[in-house]
Design an enzyme around this catalytic site. Structure first.
Site, PDB file in Angstrom:
ATOM      1  N   TYR A   1       1.947   5.458  -2.511  1.00  0.00           N
ATOM      2  CA  TYR A   1       2.153   6.877  -2.161  1.00  0.00           C
ATOM      3  C   TYR A   1       3.583   7.318  -2.452  1.00  0.00           C
ATOM      4  CZ  TYR A   1      -2.439   6.318  -0.335  1.00  0.00           C
ATOM      5  OH  TYR A   1      -3.777   6.039  -0.252  1.00  0.00           O
TER       6      TYR A   1
ATOM      7  N   HIS B   1      -8.782   0.242 -11.681  1.00  0.00           N
ATOM      8  CA  HIS B   1      -8.501   1.235 -10.629  1.00  0.00           C
ATOM      9  C   HIS B   1      -7.053   1.714 -10.700  1.00  0.00           C
ATOM     10  CE1 HIS B   1      -7.648   2.879  -6.653  1.00  0.00           C
ATOM     11  NE2 HIS B   1      -6.812   1.887  -6.397  1.00  0.00           N
ATOM     12  N   PHE B   2      -6.125   0.765 -10.752  1.00  0.00           N
ATOM     13  CA  PHE B   2      -4.754   1.262 -10.603  1.00  0.00           C
ATOM     14  C   PHE B   2      -4.173   1.807 -11.897  1.00  0.00           C
ATOM     15  CE2 PHE B   2      -3.484  -3.397 -10.726  1.00  0.00           C
ATOM     16  CZ  PHE B   2      -2.592  -3.354 -11.794  1.00  0.00           C
ATOM     17  N   HIS B   3      -4.707   1.393 -13.040  1.00  0.00           N
ATOM     18  CA  HIS B   3      -4.236   2.069 -14.256  1.00  0.00           C
ATOM     19  C   HIS B   3      -4.741   3.507 -14.277  1.00  0.00           C
ATOM     20  CE1 HIS B   3      -2.817  -1.834 -15.620  1.00  0.00           C
ATOM     21  NE2 HIS B   3      -2.121  -1.185 -16.540  1.00  0.00           N
TER      22      HIS B   3
ATOM     23  N   HIS C   1       0.803  -1.212   0.000  1.00  0.00           N
ATOM     24  CA  HIS C   1       0.000   0.000   0.000  1.00  0.00           C
ATOM     25  C   HIS C   1       0.842   1.271   0.000  1.00  0.00           C
ATOM     26  CE1 HIS C   1      -3.312   2.511  -0.410  1.00  0.00           C
ATOM     27  NE2 HIS C   1      -2.765   3.259   0.516  1.00  0.00           N
TER      28      HIS C   1
ATOM     29  N   ARG D   1      -9.171 -10.747 -12.992  1.00  0.00           N
ATOM     30  CA  ARG D   1      -7.884 -10.173 -13.396  1.00  0.00           C
ATOM     31  C   ARG D   1      -6.900 -11.333 -13.529  1.00  0.00           C
ATOM     32  NH1 ARG D   1      -4.921  -7.322  -8.101  1.00  0.00           N
ATOM     33  NH2 ARG D   1      -3.331  -6.915  -9.669  1.00  0.00           N
ATOM     34  N   ARG D   2      -5.704 -11.048 -13.998  1.00  0.00           N
ATOM     35  CA  ARG D   2      -4.636 -12.052 -14.099  1.00  0.00           C
ATOM     36  C   ARG D   2      -5.032 -13.275 -14.923  1.00  0.00           C
ATOM     37  NH1 ARG D   2      -4.411 -11.519  -7.901  1.00  0.00           N
ATOM     38  NH2 ARG D   2      -2.861  -9.908  -7.511  1.00  0.00           N
TER      39      ARG D   2
HETATM   40 FE1  HAS Z   1      -5.376   1.730  -4.724  1.00  0.00          FE
HETATM   41  C1  HAS Z   1      -5.439  -1.710  -5.157  1.00  0.00           C
HETATM   42  C2  HAS Z   1      -7.612   1.466  -2.151  1.00  0.00           C
HETATM   43  C3  HAS Z   1      -5.134   5.137  -4.125  1.00  0.00           C
HETATM   44  C4  HAS Z   1      -2.599   1.887  -6.736  1.00  0.00           C
HETATM   45  N1  HAS Z   1      -4.258   0.361  -5.763  1.00  0.00           N
HETATM   46  C5  HAS Z   1      -4.452  -0.998  -5.825  1.00  0.00           C
HETATM   47  C6  HAS Z   1      -3.443  -1.599  -6.651  1.00  0.00           C
HETATM   48  C7  HAS Z   1      -2.609  -0.579  -7.057  1.00  0.00           C
HETATM   49  C8  HAS Z   1      -3.142   0.643  -6.501  1.00  0.00           C
HETATM   50  C9  HAS Z   1      -1.378  -0.704  -7.929  1.00  0.00           C
HETATM   51  O1  HAS Z   1      -8.747  -0.742  -0.368  1.00  0.00           O
HETATM   52  C10 HAS Z   1      -3.350  -3.079  -7.026  1.00  0.00           C
HETATM   53  C11 HAS Z   1      -2.468  -3.897  -6.141  1.00  0.00           C
HETATM   54  C12 HAS Z   1      -2.471  -5.311  -6.657  1.00  0.00           C
HETATM   55  O2  HAS Z   1      -1.907  -5.560  -7.732  1.00  0.00           O
HETATM   56  O3  HAS Z   1      -3.097  -6.178  -6.045  1.00  0.00           O
HETATM   57  N2  HAS Z   1      -6.256   3.061  -3.428  1.00  0.00           N
HETATM   58  C13 HAS Z   1      -7.162   2.742  -2.477  1.00  0.00           C
HETATM   59  C14 HAS Z   1      -7.603   3.956  -1.786  1.00  0.00           C
HETATM   60  C15 HAS Z   1      -6.901   4.995  -2.359  1.00  0.00           C
HETATM   61  C16 HAS Z   1      -6.046   4.414  -3.368  1.00  0.00           C
HETATM   62  C17 HAS Z   1      -8.603   4.049  -0.683  1.00  0.00           C
HETATM   63  N3  HAS Z   1      -4.135   3.227  -5.328  1.00  0.00           N
HETATM   64  C18 HAS Z   1      -4.199   4.547  -4.965  1.00  0.00           C
HETATM   65  C19 HAS Z   1      -3.127   5.291  -5.605  1.00  0.00           C
HETATM   66  C20 HAS Z   1      -2.416   4.373  -6.343  1.00  0.00           C
HETATM   67  C21 HAS Z   1      -3.065   3.083  -6.158  1.00  0.00           C
HETATM   68  C22 HAS Z   1      -2.903   6.774  -5.410  1.00  0.00           C
HETATM   69  C23 HAS Z   1      -1.199   4.548  -7.191  1.00  0.00           C
HETATM   70  C24 HAS Z   1      -0.581   5.649  -7.430  1.00  0.00           C
HETATM   71  N4  HAS Z   1      -6.377   0.173  -3.856  1.00  0.00           N
HETATM   72  C25 HAS Z   1      -7.197   0.290  -2.793  1.00  0.00           C
HETATM   73  C26 HAS Z   1      -7.628  -1.068  -2.372  1.00  0.00           C
HETATM   74  C27 HAS Z   1      -6.999  -1.972  -3.227  1.00  0.00           C
HETATM   75  C28 HAS Z   1      -6.215  -1.164  -4.146  1.00  0.00           C
HETATM   76  C29 HAS Z   1      -8.507  -1.431  -1.278  1.00  0.00           C
HETATM   77  C30 HAS Z   1      -7.119  -3.513  -3.206  1.00  0.00           C
HETATM   78  C31 HAS Z   1      -8.146  -3.981  -4.159  1.00  0.00           C
HETATM   79  C32 HAS Z   1      -8.213  -5.483  -4.210  1.00  0.00           C
HETATM   80  O4  HAS Z   1      -9.235  -6.033  -3.791  1.00  0.00           O
HETATM   81  O5  HAS Z   1      -7.262  -6.134  -4.675  1.00  0.00           O
HETATM   82  C33 HAS Z   1      -7.016   6.459  -1.926  1.00  0.00           C
HETATM   83  O6  HAS Z   1      -5.760   7.046  -1.725  1.00  0.00           O
HETATM   84  C34 HAS Z   1      -7.812   7.268  -2.892  1.00  0.00           C
HETATM   85  C35 HAS Z   1      -8.186   8.620  -2.322  1.00  0.00           C
HETATM   86  C36 HAS Z   1      -8.715   9.496  -3.394  1.00  0.00           C
HETATM   87  C37 HAS Z   1      -9.926  10.050  -3.426  1.00  0.00           C
HETATM   88  C38 HAS Z   1     -10.286  10.904  -4.607  1.00  0.00           C
HETATM   89  C39 HAS Z   1     -10.860  12.235  -4.254  1.00  0.00           C
HETATM   90  C40 HAS Z   1     -11.070  13.029  -5.506  1.00  0.00           C
HETATM   91  C41 HAS Z   1     -10.374  14.080  -5.824  1.00  0.00           C
HETATM   92  C42 HAS Z   1     -10.553  14.723  -7.161  1.00  0.00           C
HETATM   93  C43 HAS Z   1     -10.989  16.141  -7.095  1.00  0.00           C
HETATM   94  C44 HAS Z   1     -11.031  16.692  -8.479  1.00  0.00           C
HETATM   95  C45 HAS Z   1     -12.059  17.372  -9.004  1.00  0.00           C
HETATM   96  C46 HAS Z   1     -11.953  17.753 -10.432  1.00  0.00           C
HETATM   97  C47 HAS Z   1     -13.283  17.706  -8.229  1.00  0.00           C
HETATM   98  C48 HAS Z   1     -10.932   9.809  -2.361  1.00  0.00           C
HETATM   99  C49 HAS Z   1      -9.337  14.572  -4.913  1.00  0.00           C
HETATM  100  C50 HAS Z   1     -11.436  19.163 -10.583  1.00  0.00           C
HETATM  101  C51 HAS Z   1     -11.414  19.537 -11.999  1.00  0.00           C
HETATM  102  C52 HAS Z   1     -10.839  20.668 -12.501  1.00  0.00           C
HETATM  103  C53 HAS Z   1     -11.013  20.931 -13.941  1.00  0.00           C
HETATM  104  C54 HAS Z   1     -10.044  21.625 -11.705  1.00  0.00           C
HETATM  105 CU    CU Z   2      -3.531  -0.322  -1.099  1.00  0.00          CU
END
Ligand code: HAS
Ligand code: CU
Length: 540
Positions: free
Chosen positions: A221, A368-370, A217, A431-432
């Site tokens: 970051y 999700h992760f792509h 995890h 997946r996989r």
């Molecule tokens: Fe994730 C699986 C939960 C963030 C990467 N994640 C993965 C895997 C990768 C990965 C590589 O809880 C796969 C691992 C594997 O191969 O098995 N992830 C999260 C959560 C966040 C999160 C809670 N992940 C990331 C980031 C990554 C990344 C960053 C890479 C850089 N992830 C998981 C979980 C799994 C997981 C489970 C396991 C799944 C499974 O079952 O295998 C959080 O950090 C996300 C927080 C972000 C938000 C977004 C808020 C929205 C915002 C946008 C505002 C923009 C606006 C537009 C309004 C809550 C901030 C403005 C527009 C304008 C024009 C100005």
């Molecule tokens: Cu994670």
């Protein structure tokens, strides 16, 4: 302008990063073709898993680590205005990491390490793969040390002054990485290496998975922080505004460091080796780690709004149109934030213990992760490269228009590829898997999405090649740049004295130690304390 040593060091690191990136894009293209099942001639499970393992290792470990090192060396000298401390050590780290990459690449390409980038046992790779991966990590520790020493020396010679934000965030990342990589290092040294070298017959798979998620995890970051550094330190300036708050930015980086570490069990919700109470605890932490991202979105969007209004934008949303969309840095930030909306939302779904059962091990997860890694994060890496190339080579970017086309195409390709993956996951595609070649009603429903994923993959391949072409052309044939001075974002309030806890790491390290002991102490100790069923007693 940065000195010649830093330029060379950064450029070498960046070229390893981006060379790996381009290569990995080709593997990716092959994979969408093979996986779709539409072209029987390219189908081969052996080739597919060798390819996807190489693709994952190159993108997730090689591209990121070398990019982060290159960016860190540049940031340290540009923001502290001091040369690299101990360049020899920096080159040694580079050589070890590169040597490790080459060693790991050999079994990967020979199909002897088709264990995916997560290398979960019981699938086993050739020992050379684990040795190479370990060396890559060890090489990166040299970088961590240099960043920490440079920050400490600067603080000593500038008592009471706030460490410049870019360097503060870079050092946060170095500390994060030291904590993060410890889990996988323990797994490699005490389990994977002895096992792959034949010194032990069997290893505890549950313990290995637990140690791996300690790393997996927070590593995300480690990848993300450089993107946030660009969002905080470059984007406001590029948009013509100021950073909304320096303190809030520091707090966001520190909270990522604190909350990012003790929450890895959200990758193990569906695993049997940990009890549900521990998983629940890690779930609460996972929700907490969304807070620094929400802080980041708030601060960066507020900074963009300041810029948009300065440029004459009116009304609730008029400032968005007034932003300089033709600046690669600003465009990248907007596209990156847009991808963060769905990517982050998907993360929250993954993190929800019950809903994870619906998406775990389906195509949703690579979706999700792509989106959030290859999309949100890498888009900012690309923009950083466009920003730094003129400073590192002294040449103006060959064409800003081409850079804009490249960024747009990366965004479009990523959306076209990952949206179908999210849907496919919900439609039950695992997946996989190396290909889809059944003719059931279920799998026939997948076909249109697979066609879209191929188109997306093709756009991404072209975009990735265009990126490397722009960098190469700039370095080889660009005209001399007009200005190579660093121009970090200014803050809206003059940043005077800053509280010690926002300018150093002691308190935070102690807090992490406590949280890690709480969330991993017993879950790891149980493997040594509990008596479990021993299959060898039954003659297996
Ligand atoms: Fe994730 C699986 C939960 C963030 C990467 N994640 C993965 C895997 C990768 C990965 C590589 O809880 C796969 C691992 C594997 O191969 O098995 N992830 C999260 C959560 C966040 C999160 C809670 N992940 C990331 C980031 C990554 C990344 C960053 C890479 C850089 N992830 C998981 C979980 C799994 C997981 C489970 C396991 C799944 C499974 O079952 O295998 C959080 O950090 C996300 C927080 C972000 C938000 C977004 C808020 C929205 C915002 C946008 C505002 C923009 C606006 C537009 C309004 C809550 C901030 C403005 C527009 C304008 C024009 C100005
Ligand atoms: Cu994670």
């Amino acid at each position: 302008m940065t000195d010649a040593t830093t330029q060379k060091l950064s450029l070498y690191n960046f070229w390893v990063a981006f060379g790996s990136f381009a290569l990995a894009c080709f593997f990716g293209m092959y994979q969408v073709l093979a996986r779709s099942g539409m072209i029987p001639a390219v189908q081969s499970p052996a080739v597919y898993f060798a390819s996807v393992s190489t693709h994952g290792v190159l993108m997730a470990f090689v591209l990121t680590t070398f990019f982060i090192m290159g960016f860190g060396y540049y940031t340290a000298t540009a923001s502290l205005r001091e040369p690299i401390w101990n360049p020899k050590l920096a080159w040694t780290g580079f050589a070890i990491a590169l040597g490790g990459t080459v060693l790991a690449a050999i079994p990967l390409l020979l199909g002897k390490a088709s264990v995916l980038y997560t290398f979960y046992p019981p699938i086993q790779a050739h020992a050379l793969f684990y040795i190479g991966a370990t060396l890559l990590v060890v090489g990166s520790w040299f970088w961590c040390l240099i960043m920490i020493v440079m920050l400490m020396r600067w603080k000593k010679s500038h008592p009471g002054q706030a460490v410049p934000l870019p360097m503060f965030a870079t050092t946060t990342n170095a500390i994060l990485w030291l904590w993060t990589s410890l889990g996988v290092a323990l797994e490699a040294v005490f389990q994977l290496l002895p096992w792959s070298l034949g010194l032990v017959d069997t290893i505890d798979v549950g313990l290995a998975r637990t140690l791996f998620v300690w790393t997996v995890h927070p590593i995300v970051y480690f990848w993300l922080i450089p993107a946030y550094i660009a969002l905080y330190c470059y984007v406001p300036q590029a948009a013509g505004g100021k950073l909304f708050s320096d303190e809030l930015a520091r707090l966001a980086f520190l909270l990522i460091l604190l909350f990012g570490l003790p929450i890895g069990f959200h990758h193990l919700y569906m695993d049997p080796e940990q009890a549900y109470g521990w998983k629940l605890l890690h779930m609460v932490g996972t929700f907490a780690v969304a807070i620094p991202t929400l802080l980041t979105a708030f601060t960066v969007i507020a900074s963009l709004e300041i810029a948009g209004r300065r440029l004459g934008g009116r009304g609730l949303f008029g400032w968005i149109g007034a932003l300089p969309w033709k600046s690669p840095m600003v465009l990248a930030a907007i596209l990156s934030l847009l991808m963060l909306v769905l990517g982050g939302f998907g993360g929250i779904i993954n993190a929800s213990y019950a809903m994870n059962a619906m998406v775990h091990n389906t195509a949703w997860v690579p979706g999700h992760f792509h989106l959030i890694f290859a999309g949100t994060t890498i888009t900012m890496y690309l923009a950083v490269a466009y920003k730094l190339w003129p400073k590192l080579c002294g040449k103006a970017l060959v064409s800003e228009d081409l850079a804009l086309t490249q960024l747009w195409s990366w965004f479009v390709g990523m959306v076209i590829m990952t949206t179908p993956w999210h849907v496919l996951g919900l439609l039950g595609q695992p997946r996989r898997i190396s290909s889809v070649n059944y003719n059931s009603v279920l799998t026939l429903a997948w076909v249109p999405y697979e066609l879209a994923m191929i188109i997306g993959g093709l756009i991404l391949l072209i975009s990735g090649c265009l990126f490397v072409y722009i960098l190469y052309k700039t370095q080889a044939e660009g005209t001399p740049a007009r200005s190579v001075e660093e121009d970090y974002a200014q803050f809206t309030q003059a940043s005077g004295r800053i509280p010690g806890w926002l300018n150093g790491f002691t308190v935070w390290n102690l807090l992490i130690l406590a949280l890690m002991a709480l969330s991993y102490g017993y879950p790891i100790a149980q493997f040594f304390l509990m008596k479990t069923y021993d299959p060898t007693a039954w003659g297996y």
